[in-house]
Design a protein around this motif. Structure first.
Motif, mmCIF file in Angstrom:
data_model
loop_
_atom_site.group_PDB
_atom_site.id
_atom_site.type_symbol
_atom_site.label_atom_id
_atom_site.label_comp_id
_atom_site.label_asym_id
_atom_site.label_seq_id
_atom_site.Cartn_x
_atom_site.Cartn_y
_atom_site.Cartn_z
ATOM 1 N N ARG A 133 -7.560 -13.028 -1.155
ATOM 2 C CA ARG A 133 -8.138 -14.280 -1.640
ATOM 3 C C ARG A 133 -8.947 -14.975 -0.550
ATOM 4 N NH1 ARG A 133 -8.392 -14.929 -7.011
ATOM 5 N NH2 ARG A 133 -8.085 -17.182 -6.901
ATOM 6 N N ALA A 134 -8.534 -14.778 0.696
ATOM 7 C CA ALA A 134 -9.236 -15.407 1.820
ATOM 8 C C ALA A 134 -10.452 -14.612 2.270
ATOM 9 C CB ALA A 134 -8.277 -15.582 2.993
ATOM 10 N N GLY A 135 -10.636 -13.409 1.714
ATOM 11 C CA GLY A 135 -11.761 -12.574 2.107
ATOM 12 C C GLY A 135 -11.555 -11.847 3.414
ATOM 13 N N THR A 136 -10.291 -11.685 3.830
ATOM 14 C CA THR A 136 -9.992 -11.053 5.119
ATOM 15 C C THR A 136 -9.148 -9.787 4.965
ATOM 16 O OG1 THR A 136 -8.017 -12.445 5.409
ATOM 17 C CG2 THR A 136 -10.098 -13.271 6.317
ATOM 18 N N LEU A 137 -9.103 -9.219 3.776
ATOM 19 C CA LEU A 137 -8.225 -8.077 3.524
ATOM 20 C C LEU A 137 -8.646 -6.846 4.320
ATOM 21 C CD1 LEU A 137 -5.881 -6.848 1.869
ATOM 22 C CD2 LEU A 137 -7.579 -6.208 0.145
ATOM 23 N N ASP A 138 -7.683 -6.238 5.013
ATOM 24 C CA ASP A 138 -7.860 -4.929 5.653
ATOM 25 C C ASP A 138 -7.565 -3.892 4.572
ATOM 26 O OD1 ASP A 138 -7.494 -2.492 6.972
ATOM 27 O OD2 ASP A 138 -6.579 -3.412 8.735
ATOM 28 N N MET A 139 -8.612 -3.388 3.933
ATOM 29 C CA MET A 139 -8.415 -2.534 2.763
ATOM 30 C C MET A 139 -7.667 -1.241 3.084
ATOM 31 S SD MET A 139 -8.705 -2.621 -0.433
ATOM 32 C CE MET A 139 -9.006 -1.777 -1.984
ATOM 33 N N PRO A 140 -8.001 -0.506 4.152
ATOM 34 C CA PRO A 140 -7.216 0.702 4.443
ATOM 35 C C PRO A 140 -5.733 0.407 4.648
ATOM 36 C CG PRO A 140 -9.283 0.773 5.638
ATOM 37 C CD PRO A 140 -9.179 -0.612 5.044
ATOM 38 N N ALA A 141 -5.418 -0.689 5.343
ATOM 39 C CA ALA A 141 -4.013 -1.039 5.556
ATOM 40 C C ALA A 141 -3.343 -1.390 4.232
ATOM 41 C CB ALA A 141 -3.904 -2.211 6.530
ATOM 42 N N PHE A 142 -4.056 -2.129 3.394
ATOM 43 C CA PHE A 142 -3.478 -2.473 2.096
ATOM 44 C C PHE A 142 -3.234 -1.231 1.251
ATOM 45 C CE2 PHE A 142 -4.250 -3.209 -2.448
ATOM 46 C CZ PHE A 142 -3.076 -3.888 -2.728
ATOM 47 N N LEU A 143 -4.181 -0.299 1.249
ATOM 48 C CA LEU A 143 -4.014 0.901 0.433
ATOM 49 C C LEU A 143 -2.848 1.752 0.920
ATOM 50 C CD1 LEU A 143 -7.721 1.891 -0.255
ATOM 51 C CD2 LEU A 143 -6.059 0.943 -1.873
ATOM 52 N N ARG A 144 -2.655 1.834 2.231
ATOM 53 C CA ARG A 144 -1.485 2.562 2.740
ATOM 54 C C ARG A 144 -0.205 1.929 2.206
ATOM 55 N NH1 ARG A 144 -4.724 2.773 7.462
ATOM 56 N NH2 ARG A 144 -3.700 0.925 8.335
ATOM 57 N N PHE A 145 -0.192 0.607 2.162
ATOM 58 C CA PHE A 145 0.970 -0.122 1.645
ATOM 59 C C PHE A 145 1.130 0.079 0.137
ATOM 60 C CE2 PHE A 145 2.004 -4.058 -0.662
ATOM 61 C CZ PHE A 145 3.336 -4.215 -0.310
ATOM 62 N N ALA A 146 0.054 -0.119 -0.614
ATOM 63 C CA ALA A 146 0.137 -0.115 -2.076
ATOM 64 C C ALA A 146 0.370 1.276 -2.652
ATOM 65 C CB ALA A 146 -1.134 -0.717 -2.670
ATOM 66 N N LEU A 147 -0.168 2.303 -1.994
ATOM 67 C CA LEU A 147 -0.059 3.658 -2.528
ATOM 68 C C LEU A 147 1.205 4.375 -2.071
ATOM 69 C CD1 LEU A 147 -3.780 4.814 -2.198
ATOM 70 C CD2 LEU A 147 -2.623 3.863 -4.208
ATOM 71 N N ALA A 148 1.869 3.859 -1.044
ATOM 72 C CA ALA A 148 3.081 4.519 -0.551
ATOM 73 C C ALA A 148 4.145 4.684 -1.636
ATOM 74 C CB ALA A 148 3.645 3.766 0.652
ATOM 75 N N PRO A 149 4.443 3.652 -2.438
ATOM 76 C CA PRO A 149 5.473 3.848 -3.471
ATOM 77 C C PRO A 149 5.118 4.926 -4.488
ATOM 78 C CG PRO A 149 5.071 1.512 -3.119
ATOM 79 C CD PRO A 149 3.997 2.251 -2.385
#
Length: 226
Positions: free
Chosen positions: A49-65
């Protein structure tokens, strides 16, 4: 000449964020750590929401499960997620907007940063055939195999939405110039790059940053949800 109509999903066609809600759902059913995962899920969403998302880091988190459970188990959970979270969030105003463009013969696609495992059933429920989303990788590249926790190609995020949209158009044998008008509906300032690419950007339920940008540039602003 037909027109092109592109739609962001979260907070645009849905009054919620399917990525964040999927994470909350996993927490609720006990599929992930109820403290650490919940805290990280909310923190990543705040960064987005703040426009500061680290997309690769988020994807590692979101796709792990996705890599930790069988496809059959994930599909069963997703069916439950659709019933409990998504179907109640699909509102007539969003369906009417989609119907307007379909009735006009426009080529319609949802363009979302959220991964396709989460969003493909949602697109299907909305009646949108074409989905451009971040693609989770699978073991050995078999599309029906277990998810690996990685992702394929360019994430459909910020400038990546332009890259992925142009790849999709190329697969259809089309280019931007084949359309008299191209629309993109979005709520997020993260989508300004693609909004600048189309002929008709429409700020839809916009966040504060996008609302300001739309007002400065004379882009239409619509509110599908209260």
């Amino acid at each position: 000449m037909n027109n092109l109509a592109l739609f962001d999903l979260d907070h645009t066609l849905l009054p919620t964020d399917s990525d964040k809600e999927w994470g909350r759902f996993l927490v609720r059913i006990g599929a992930v750590d109820k403290v650490a995962y919940a805290q990280a899920n909310e923190a990543f969403y705040a960064d987005y929401r703040a426009g500061t998302l680290d997309m690769p880091a988020f994807l590692r988190f979101a796709l792990a499960p996705l890599s930790q459970y069988s496809r059959a188990q994930l599909d069963a959970w997703h069916d439950q997620f659709m019933q409990e979270v998504i179907l109640p969030a699909i509102l007539p105003s969003a369906l009417a907007l989609l119907d307007k463009h379909r009735s006009a013969g426009d080529l319609c696609a949802i363009v979302t940063a959220t991964n396709s495992f989460v969003t493909r059933p949602i697109a299907r429920q909305l009646g949108v055939e074409h989905l451009i989303a971040t693609e989770p990788a699978t073991v050995d590249g078999n599309p029906n195999a277990r998810f690996s926790g990685d992702y394929l190609g360019t994430p459909s995020f910020r400038e990546g939405k332009i890259v992925r949209t142009e790849q999709w158009l190329s697969q259809l044998g089309k280019r931007w110039s084949d359309f008299e008008r191209s629309y993109f509906y979005s709520d997020s300032a993260n989508d300004i790059p693609l909004m600048e690419k189309v002929t008709d950007p429409i700020a839809t339920n916009p966040d504060d940053t996008l609302r300001t940008a739309a007002q400065q540039r004379g882009w239409p602003i619509i509110e599908l949800f209260q």
